[in-house]
Structure formats: C-alpha cells, structure tokens
Design a protein around this motif. Sequence first.
Motif, mmCIF file in Angstrom:
data_model
loop_
_atom_site.group_PDB
_atom_site.id
_atom_site.type_symbol
_atom_site.label_atom_id
_atom_site.label_comp_id
_atom_site.label_asym_id
_atom_site.label_seq_id
_atom_site.Cartn_x
_atom_site.Cartn_y
_atom_site.Cartn_z
ATOM 1 N N PRO B 335 32.850 -0.680 35.754
ATOM 2 C CA PRO B 335 31.795 -1.099 34.829
ATOM 3 C C PRO B 335 32.345 -1.757 33.558
ATOM 4 N N GLU B 336 31.449 -2.468 32.863
ATOM 5 C CA GLU B 336 31.821 -3.105 31.597
ATOM 6 C C GLU B 336 31.378 -2.283 30.392
ATOM 7 N N HIS B 337 30.389 -1.424 30.609
ATOM 8 C CA HIS B 337 29.920 -0.537 29.532
ATOM 9 C C HIS B 337 30.201 0.897 29.946
ATOM 10 N N TYR B 410 33.068 -2.599 26.812
ATOM 11 C CA TYR B 410 32.926 -1.723 25.644
ATOM 12 C C TYR B 410 32.938 -0.258 26.047
#
Lengths: 417, 417
Positions: B335-337, B410
């Motif tokens: 995932p990116e978050h 993030y």
Amino acid sequence: DLFDSGKLVSEGWIFGNSFNTELATGGVETGAPPFEAGASQRDNDYMHVINLDKAAELFKAGRAEKIKDFSVLSLETIIEEGVLYFIPEPKSPHGVDVTPDGAYIVVSGKLDPHVTIYSFDKIMKTIADKNWEPDQFGVPVLDFDSCVEAQIEVGLGPLHTQFDNQGYAYTSLFLEPSVARWALGGEAGKKNSEPDWTLVGKVPVQYNVGHIAVAEGDTVSPDGKYLVSMNKWAIDRFAPVGPLVPQNFQLVDIDNSGDTMKVIYDMPIGMGEPHYAQIIKADKLKPWDVYPEVGWNPETQSVRLDYARQGKERIERDGKNVDIYMTLVRSHFKPEHVEVNEGDHIRWHITNVERAYDATHGFAVPGYNINVSLEPGEAQTIEFVADEPGVYPFYCSEFCSALHLEMMGYFLVKPAE
Amino acid sequence: DLFDSGKLVSEGWIFGNSFNTELATGGVETGAPPFEAGASQRDNDYMHVINLDKAAELFKAGRAEKIKDFSVLSLETIIEEGVLYFIPEPKSPHGVDVTPDGAYIVVSGKLDPHVTIYSFDKIMKTIADKNWEPDQFGVPVLDFDSCVEAQIEVGLGPLHTQFDNQGYAYTSLFLEPSVARWALGGEAGKKNSEPDWTLVGKVPVQYNVGHIAVAEGDTVSPDGKYLVSMNKWAIDRFAPVGPLVPQNFQLVDIDNSGDTMKVIYDMPIGMGEPHYAQIIKADKLKPWDVYPEVGWNPETQSVRLDYARQGKERIERDGKNVDIYMTLVRSHFKPEHVEVNEGDHIRWHITNVERAYDATHGFAVPGYNINVSLEPGEAQTIEFVADEPGVYPFYCSEFCSALHLEMMGYFLVKPAE
C-alpha cells in the motif's frame, strides 16, 4: 539540480522545480491511481521563481512568524511582496540549471523530450507587466510564452544540465540513455559555430544516467574538457557478481566541438548511488597534511580540553570511574597494559601524536567491539563499561610500519568478587 | 599469507609463521621494553609445520578434549603423535607461501632482507631422521640447515609471495617499497632462463606495499600476466584532500620475462585497508542475476516463510501489533498509505517483486531512521515501535525508473489520546 541559484544578472533569485501540482497522495490499495500516475496527470507543473533578496529584507523587517522555532514568511506575505512567482513547465520536471552568464534558466521535464529555456530578462519583464493569472492559492502564474526563450528537442528522459567553456550545454537523458550536447544562445552562443539553441550531438552512456558533472560546469566560468556521467545502472558493463550491480561513472571527453563526444573510461561505484557531484580545480583545495595541533578533535575542529599528552600517559581512578590516557606512535601504545575491574566505567583517551603525513594509526579492542582510526594529531575519547571480565588484546588496525603487527597491548578486566 | 596450506605433494600439511618466541607482553609504562622491541630480540622465530590429516585422524579417534565447547588436541598429544614441528625462521617472519607445485615453502622475515625457501622433501626427511631438539615446551625444533633449500636476498621488508606461470615468484618489499621477482628452482625453475633461486628484477611501487595478488597466483596453476600491488600508503600519488590518505592498488604488467615489470595503473581505495585479495578467472563465477525466487532472504539463502506477496498486500492488526505486507515494483509501493497508532509495534514486511536484472529498489522512512535496499526478489522484515506521532513520507532510495521520484507513500502515526 532541483533548485539552482541565479548568477551575475540573476543573482539574488533562486529557481526551483516542483512536481505533483495535482496534489496527489496515492492510495493504490483503495483503488485510487498509484502515486506516480496521480502526480503525472496535468501537462504542466510549476517552476518556482523566488526573490531571495526580497525575502531576506522581509525577514529583517520582522515580517516572519515563528512556527515550531522556524522563522517562516507566510504565503500571503510572499505573494503580496512579490517574493514568489510560478511559471508553467512541462510535466514532471526534474532538473533546473542556470546558465554561466545567469541569463537563462534550463528546465528538463523528464516526461517531455525537450529542454525548456527561460529568459531571466523576459521573466522580469513579465513580472513588471503583471502578465499573470493567480493559481488556486493566489500565487501569480506568469504567462509561459512571455518567459520562454526556446525549446529544444534533446531526447527521452532529460534530467540535468551542465555547461562548458565552448558555449555548449549538456543534458543527461535517463531513458535513451545518452548525454546530449546543445548550443547556447545569447553571448555564450557566439563561442561556437552552431546556430543558437540547437542540438549538436549525443553520446550513448552505459546506462541510465542521472546527474552529470562538467569541470566547474555549474559556475560562472566552466572549465570544460571533461564530463562525468553518473550512471545508475551498469548491467553488462562489468563481470557479474550477483543481483546487486554497481553504479557506473563514465568519463567523457568533450574537448572538441561538434558531434565528437567520446566515453573514454568506466569506473564502477561499489557503494551508494551516485547523485550530485561537482568537479573543481585541484589548486582550489588547500588541505592540511596533518591536523594543526596534537590533541585535535576533527568534529569540533579544535584541540580537546582533556587529551592524552606524550609524557603524561597514565591511568586515573576515581571510584568506579577510570580515565586512561594513552598515546600512539610508530609502533607502540603507551601504556601497553591496562588493568581495570569488572563493572568499571572506562573513559579511554587516545591521541595519535604523529606529525608525519599519512601516519594514521588504529586502535582496536575487538573483544569490546571497539575500532577507531586516528589521523596524525587526532585525539578521541571512547566511553564504555567493562562488563565482561577477561584478557583482551588491543592493537593497531592501520598498517603503520614494519613493526605494525607488534603494535599491541593488553586490556585486563579482573572479575568482580 | 601468515598461514598457507600444502598443495599436491604437501597436501594435508599446513605451514604457519609465528613471532614473539620471546613471549614478550610489553609494559613500556613500567620501564619494560615496548612490545615491538621485546618481541624482536631473538634472531629466530618458528615456522609451524602441522600435519593436518594426522590431526583429523586423532580427532576422529576421540583424542580431543573439550575446552569451553571447542574440541582441542593437547600439546602433549600433538607432540607425541607427530602433528606439530617447528623450524627456525629469520626474525619477525610475516608471510609464508607454498609454491604451485607444493614442493617448497617460502618465508619472508620482515626484519631480514632474504626470503628463505624450505624444501618439503627435506622437511619430511628431517622428521624421519628425528633430526631435532625440543623447545622449552617439548615441541621438536627441526634442524634449520637440513630443511632449507635456498635463501635469496630480495631487499628490505619482505612480506608476502605470489607465483606466476613462468616459474617466477614475486615478493612484496614493504620498506623499499618494491615488488621483487625471483626465479624458482625445481621443476618450475625450468620455465625461465634465469638460474634457480636468484633475484631477477624489481619494480618500485607507490608506496609501502603489504599483500600482492597475481592472477590465480596462490593456486597450483597460476595464470600470470598481471600483479596487483596493495599499497598501504599513497602520500603524493593523488590530489591531497586532508590528513586521511587513500590506500593505493597498483596494476603491474608481469607478462614479459626478465627485469621488465611495469606499473601501468593506480587505483585509490577510499575505505578500509587493503589486505589479502585473490584474482580468479571470471568464468569461475556463475552468479545469479536475480534471486531464484520472490520472497528471498539473502541471509538464509531461502524463501521467507512470511513474506509480502503480490496481490496479497495488506495491513493486519492484532491488538498493538501491526503487520504490514508491502510490495515494491517500478514505480510504486503497495500500500501507499499506512496508518497506525502511536505506540504500535510494527512489523513491516517488504518484498521487491521485480524479476528484471539490476531492478533494485530502496525503502526509506527517514523520520524513523529506516533505509533498506532490496535486490530483485528480496524480502525483508523491519520491526520497530511507532513511538513518534506524525506524517512520515516513505520513498524509494534507489533510482529505479523515470518515475522513481514519484515512488513514494505516507506512514501516518496517529497521536495517542
């Protein structure tokens, strides 16, 4: 690089690229476009044009506010006072580089095959004419056509630009991968025979190049002659030794004019990734041969207050605190026997008292995981608790003389009762 | 090196140098001679001649005793069973090297300008003849003259010896500093025109050389052609940049016979001290381009039990324990978050799922001091406590594509109530 300072006529201004005008934050795991796609939707991002002298004036005039101890000029203030302007630039820009005369700013948009050259004079005129539209936050976005001097199609994946003494610029092309040479315009353009703002030639590099460095190539007086291409990938360039491949610096001969660039040397870089580098003339360096005084602390660039002096070597005890003052010289330690008790708190002060160039000594106590390298004149203090009883040899770990192997001693930690 | 194995006729034996027969332990601080002087008083130290095959037999026969979990053959046993013999060697010996045919053992005594060549046949005969005197511990010290084949004056500070395919040996001379070429005797000596056991020539090196490496120069079939001189000091060889001077590898052309050696290339070594090295033929290496399977753990050389699989990326929570399963591919994380709570115990499982050569990715969370490099197929697990709330960008730290800069996400750590 991603930001560059003005020079000569543009002194006092700075120029920076940005990407992700879309304000994408990713979220591929929830069905959003992945970050790199979300951040690459619009055709333009914005070059930031910043009046640094003006910002310094505002700071001195008390216009900054404190945010977590940092002095910050608010967006409102810098818009109102003409500190910040945007200019559209082709999507996903990477490098921004100011020409040696300070008259032009070169932007490489890595998803656009052109370099875009902005004129500092035209930018100033566009600002004076208030030829702008505000963006969503009120920042003035200058009219692109009024600021641009030229666009040159250089090839795929342009990243960074450097300059030489023949009126040429060099742009790294990550995707081809190559380095492109092109002719500058303005005063600098008169130094070569090619038409202003035209592609002159390319040299393939092996492989994907990031930054490039020309001798003094980012200064007001580039030296030319050589360019180093800092390549990220090496693939088939060296004997394969496993999944981790070295990066590769290539030396490129750029001494002749026209389409004549030639790779003349490969140098693998075993550790780390080559990023920004600068080539400067060797006579600009005035290095020390040895530290100016014995007892030198390289971190503070001054003599330590409490260092081990030659002739004053000793071991001092105050309760469980033990201070050892030891000197190193070819080829022995003094003292050679250090006896302490299990649980003592040790401060080991060591000085390399050599005054000869290249007479580096090491001090290793492998049983306590200690290994220090001391250049001539350097002093260090090592602190630890002697929590394991035993006999620990210590020795020099920098080959210092024919009797280097014999430069050793013993650290004896007596067991507690 | 300081120990070398027998070859061919001397297979099964090993030969090692020693110094400090004086049993000096230093003590300069109490008026004793410093360690390096105390250890250099006698004219001779002892080469150790060890019958390793015999030692292995004794171990299998249960003759070893356990000392702190190590199996040890006692000095009494190895003397009685003929495992260990000493032979005098010139003072402060350094390197011992066995010739390619295994017939001779070359010792360099660094405070003696000769190399001393021992004959394996003569050593065996001296042992058979019991031509020895016991030392103070009862170890048989073989008669020097009965074991020596030749001594050659090569120069000051001889350290290590390597061999080529022309019947030559090469000895590093730390003090001159040079590399000496000399002619072997026996069968190997017939490959060149020089008289057996004579000095042929020298080449100065810059500067104090420790080890040297000839292509396959310590094997039964040396390749010759090139020698690398691993020099400890460089002094005036490169542009000075301060008190720490690089070490210097020099490539020496040794392809022609006679006194014709030539330094053809310098290579500064920025980190560490050059010690032993071997040159082998590149086609002996059969390296992987990428790890054999995705999920590979390079430390165990096997697939991890619990690694992040493509298509199964997820975040699992069990109380305060959070497992993050993330994949890396050009050019995004999934995932990116990642959102966790302050105080959570994080296990971050990351897999580089690339199968392309040289497609290394990095994973950096600078706010948590994390930076990992993952080669194609590699999987790692990072464990830490999310003890600082905030928004932490993470990103790729190996330039992987034109969208490398956009490979990011993030890590959100929500403050505790």
